[in-house]
Design a protein around this motif. Structure first.
Motif, PDB file in Angstrom:
ATOM      1  N   HIS A   1      10.082  -1.228   8.200  1.00 21.79           N
ATOM      2  CA  HIS A   1       9.443  -1.111   6.894  1.00 21.79           C
ATOM      3  C   HIS A   1       8.740   0.234   6.800  1.00 21.79           C
ATOM      4  O   HIS A   1       8.311   0.798   7.808  1.00 21.79           O
ATOM      5  CB  HIS A   1       8.429  -2.239   6.669  1.00 21.79           C
ATOM      6  CG  HIS A   1       9.052  -3.580   6.474  1.00 21.79           C
ATOM      7  ND1 HIS A   1       9.515  -4.346   7.515  1.00 21.79           N
ATOM      8  CD2 HIS A   1       9.318  -4.282   5.347  1.00 21.79           C
ATOM      9  CE1 HIS A   1      10.032  -5.470   7.050  1.00 21.79           C
ATOM     10  NE2 HIS A   1       9.916  -5.456   5.739  1.00 21.79           N
ATOM     11  N   THR A   2       8.604   0.699   5.588  1.00 23.01           N
ATOM     12  CA  THR A   2       7.923   1.964   5.368  1.00 23.01           C
ATOM     13  C   THR A   2       6.418   1.754   5.353  1.00 23.01           C
ATOM     14  O   THR A   2       5.921   0.624   5.195  1.00 23.01           O
ATOM     15  CB  THR A   2       8.352   2.592   4.037  1.00 23.01           C
ATOM     16  OG1 THR A   2       7.905   1.739   2.959  1.00 23.01           O
ATOM     17  CG2 THR A   2       9.872   2.744   3.958  1.00 23.01           C
ATOM     18  N   ASP A   3       5.695   2.856   5.499  1.00 22.28           N
ATOM     19  CA  ASP A   3       4.243   2.783   5.429  1.00 22.28           C
ATOM     20  C   ASP A   3       3.796   2.254   4.074  1.00 22.28           C
ATOM     21  O   ASP A   3       2.843   1.466   3.984  1.00 22.28           O
ATOM     22  CB  ASP A   3       3.668   4.183   5.678  1.00 22.28           C
ATOM     23  CG  ASP A   3       2.174   4.140   5.951  1.00 22.28           C
ATOM     24  OD1 ASP A   3       1.780   3.579   6.984  1.00 22.28           O
ATOM     25  OD2 ASP A   3       1.410   4.662   5.113  1.00 22.28           O
ATOM     26  N   ALA A   4       4.499   2.646   3.035  1.00 21.26           N
ATOM     27  CA  ALA A   4       4.154   2.178   1.689  1.00 21.26           C
ATOM     28  C   ALA A   4       4.338   0.668   1.565  1.00 21.26           C
ATOM     29  O   ALA A   4       3.549  -0.018   0.891  1.00 21.26           O
ATOM     30  CB  ALA A   4       5.000   2.901   0.647  1.00 21.26           C
ATOM     31  N   GLU A   5       5.375   0.119   2.197  1.00 14.72           N
ATOM     32  CA  GLU A   5       5.612  -1.333   2.146  1.00 14.72           C
ATOM     33  C   GLU A   5       4.496  -2.084   2.865  1.00 14.72           C
ATOM     34  O   GLU A   5       4.044  -3.139   2.397  1.00 14.72           O
ATOM     35  CB  GLU A   5       6.965  -1.657   2.756  1.00 14.72           C
ATOM     36  CG  GLU A   5       8.140  -1.248   1.883  1.00 14.72           C
ATOM     37  CD  GLU A   5       9.474  -1.414   2.573  1.00 14.72           C
ATOM     38  OE1 GLU A   5      10.453  -1.783   1.884  1.00 14.72           O
ATOM     39  OE2 GLU A   5       9.558  -1.176   3.797  1.00 14.72           O
ATOM     40  N   TYR A   6       4.053  -1.568   3.998  1.00 13.70           N
ATOM     41  CA  TYR A   6       2.944  -2.206   4.707  1.00 13.70           C
ATOM     42  C   TYR A   6       1.669  -2.178   3.852  1.00 13.70           C
ATOM     43  O   TYR A   6       0.940  -3.169   3.762  1.00 13.70           O
ATOM     44  CB  TYR A   6       2.680  -1.510   6.037  1.00 13.70           C
ATOM     45  CG  TYR A   6       3.727  -1.744   7.095  1.00 13.70           C
ATOM     46  CD1 TYR A   6       4.133  -3.030   7.435  1.00 13.70           C
ATOM     47  CD2 TYR A   6       4.300  -0.675   7.787  1.00 13.70           C
ATOM     48  CE1 TYR A   6       5.088  -3.247   8.430  1.00 13.70           C
ATOM     49  CE2 TYR A   6       5.249  -0.877   8.781  1.00 13.70           C
ATOM     50  CZ  TYR A   6       5.646  -2.169   9.096  1.00 13.70           C
ATOM     51  OH  TYR A   6       6.596  -2.373  10.069  1.00 13.70           O
ATOM     52  N   ARG A   7       1.398  -1.035   3.225  1.00 15.39           N
ATOM     53  CA  ARG A   7       0.199  -0.919   2.384  1.00 15.39           C
ATOM     54  C   ARG A   7       0.269  -1.874   1.198  1.00 15.39           C
ATOM     55  O   ARG A   7      -0.731  -2.512   0.846  1.00 15.39           O
ATOM     56  CB  ARG A   7       0.042   0.525   1.880  1.00 15.39           C
ATOM     57  CG  ARG A   7      -0.464   1.498   2.909  1.00 15.39           C
ATOM     58  CD  ARG A   7      -1.086   2.735   2.244  1.00 15.39           C
ATOM     59  NE  ARG A   7      -0.226   3.293   1.212  1.00 15.39           N
ATOM     60  CZ  ARG A   7       0.706   4.218   1.419  1.00 15.39           C
ATOM     61  NH1 ARG A   7       0.894   4.692   2.641  1.00 15.39           N
ATOM     62  NH2 ARG A   7       1.429   4.687   0.416  1.00 15.39           N
ATOM     63  N   GLU A   8       1.450  -1.965   0.600  1.00 15.11           N
ATOM     64  CA  GLU A   8       1.604  -2.858  -0.549  1.00 15.11           C
ATOM     65  C   GLU A   8       1.371  -4.318  -0.153  1.00 15.11           C
ATOM     66  O   GLU A   8       0.701  -5.071  -0.875  1.00 15.11           O
ATOM     67  CB  GLU A   8       3.000  -2.686  -1.148  1.00 15.11           C
ATOM     68  CG  GLU A   8       3.245  -3.543  -2.380  1.00 15.11           C
ATOM     69  CD  GLU A   8       4.650  -3.377  -2.927  1.00 15.11           C
ATOM     70  OE1 GLU A   8       4.913  -3.908  -4.022  1.00 15.11           O
ATOM     71  OE2 GLU A   8       5.488  -2.733  -2.264  1.00 15.11           O
ATOM     72  N   PHE A   9       1.897  -4.706   0.992  1.00 16.05           N
ATOM     73  CA  PHE A   9       1.704  -6.087   1.446  1.00 16.05           C
ATOM     74  C   PHE A   9       0.235  -6.334   1.773  1.00 16.05           C
ATOM     75  O   PHE A   9      -0.319  -7.387   1.430  1.00 16.05           O
ATOM     76  CB  PHE A   9       2.579  -6.370   2.663  1.00 16.05           C
ATOM     77  CG  PHE A   9       2.574  -7.815   3.090  1.00 16.05           C
ATOM     78  CD1 PHE A   9       3.102  -8.799   2.275  1.00 16.05           C
ATOM     79  CD2 PHE A   9       2.022  -8.197   4.302  1.00 16.05           C
ATOM     80  CE1 PHE A   9       3.092 -10.140   2.660  1.00 16.05           C
ATOM     81  CE2 PHE A   9       2.008  -9.522   4.700  1.00 16.05           C
ATOM     82  CZ  PHE A   9       2.541 -10.493   3.879  1.00 16.05           C
ATOM     83  N   ALA A  10      -0.406  -5.377   2.417  1.00 11.28           N
ATOM     84  CA  ALA A  10      -1.820  -5.525   2.746  1.00 11.28           C
ATOM     85  C   ALA A  10      -2.662  -5.652   1.477  1.00 11.28           C
ATOM     86  O   ALA A  10      -3.605  -6.461   1.418  1.00 11.28           O
ATOM     87  CB  ALA A  10      -2.289  -4.331   3.575  1.00 11.28           C
TER      88      ALA A  10
END
Length: 351
Positions: free
Chosen positions: A64-73
């Protein structure tokens, strides 16, 4: 005895049978009406800020991309999710999980620590438990239980905050399951980690279990439903940090009856173990295959709140709902969840 007397007795017997059938039919028809009337008032109880979410395997199995992790968080924070059960299994029959299935687990836990440090990440591990010769994993085998513990260690080493077991079916005479919980609790306490379990909804009446056993053969799916009795649920609650009750898949024909189901299990479970462990009442964001018109997130959340209304006092431990599941929850459902369940930011009900 004359024919006339015999006919008279037969007519009386038929009348009695007719009245009995009419009485039973009346009870059957009355239940939905009573449930509908009970369902109408708006619940008074607020929801809580202690809630769980089941998340799909792709978080540990795919990049997953960093953006995907941030969005989920961000999604977790805005919806006040405190615990996420990331699917990391299933176990193989020997109690292991092949490393290729969780090759990105370390990246996930690192990202969660960075973007959602207050959220507890738990490795969700399960399998079909062998019962009466049917199933995949045989937890009666001490060697299998030992390999399960080694697998747990691997996930804790990868940065997970806890272990979440979903082994099914679990019957209330399952000593091996309780032994596994005891051993896992030693491990998680050593690591300052959590131990949680998902269990089926409890029995409506413990006394019915022997009746099921007497009427149904004990072979696989024909055995009585794998639901915890009160004593078994107390035993489990004394060994774990969290119990998530899989209250969904109601299979009742009306929304008010389905709501009653969620209310009943909320009250009964919190009264039974809410002072011993954190409890999450499972609520669905998918439509079940049976009677899908009667069960949805709105019904479940309203039912849980009605169940909280019936408590004499709040439980001593935190409690909330467990959303099943992240991959089936739409933006509209998250908005409904926030509006109908979450307390105001200034409140910390249940946690």
């Amino acid at each position: 005895m004359t024919g006339t007397v015999r006919k008279g007795r037969a007519r009386r017997a038929l009348r009695r049978a007719g009245w009995a059938a009419a009485f039973l039919l009346g009870l059957i028809l009355l239940a939905p009406v009573a449930a509908w009337a009970w369902w109408q008032p708006e619940p008074k109880a607020r929801g809580t800020a202690t809630n769980a979410l089941w998340a799909r395997h792709q978080w540990v199995g795919e990049p997953h991309t960093d953006a995907e992790y941030r969005e989920f968080a961000d999604l977790l924070k805005v919806n006040r999710i405190t615990d996420v059960y990331f699917h990391a299994g299933p176990f193989e029959a020997d109690g292991t999980v092949p490393p290729e299935k969780y090759r990105y687990a370390g990246a996930l836990t690192t990202a969660m620590e960075k973007y959602a440090p207050d959220v507890r990440t738990q490795a969700y591990l399960g399998q079909i438990r062998v019962v009466d010769g049917e199933g995949i994993i045989q937890i009666d085998d001490p060697g299998v239980r030992a390999r399960i513990l080694r697998t747990d260690e691997i996930f804790l080493d990868l940065g997970f905050d806890g272990i979440h077991y979903d082994l099914e079916p679990i019957y209330p005479d399952d000593r091996a399951f309780l032994d596994l919980l005891d051993a896992t609790r030693e491990l998680t306490r050593e690591r300052d980690a959590l131990l949680s379990v998902a269990l089926e909804q409890p029995t409506l009446a413990d006394a019915a279990q022997p009746v099921y056993d007497a009427l149904l053969p004990r072979n696989g799916t024909l055995r009585h439903p794998a639901r915890p009795t009160e004593d078994f649920l107390r035993d489990v609650a004394g060994k774990v940090d969290q119990v998530a009750i899989m209250t969904y898949d109601v299979s009742l024909p009306t929304r008010s009856l389905a709501g009653w189901h969620f209310a009943r299990h909320t009250t009964a479970t919190l009264e039974l173990i809410g002072d011993r462990t954190t409890v999450f009442i499972g609520v669905p964001t998918y439509r079940p295959p049976v009677m899908p018109w009667a069960e949805d997130l709105e019904v479940a959340l309203r039912g849980v709140r009605r169940g909280i209304d019936r408590l004499d006092r709040p439980p001593a431990r935190p409690y909330g709902v467990g959303v099943y599941a992240a991959w089936t929850t739409s933006a509209d459902e998250w908005a409904l969840y926030r509006a109908s369940w979450l307390p105001p930011e200034t409140e910390k009900v249940g946690g």
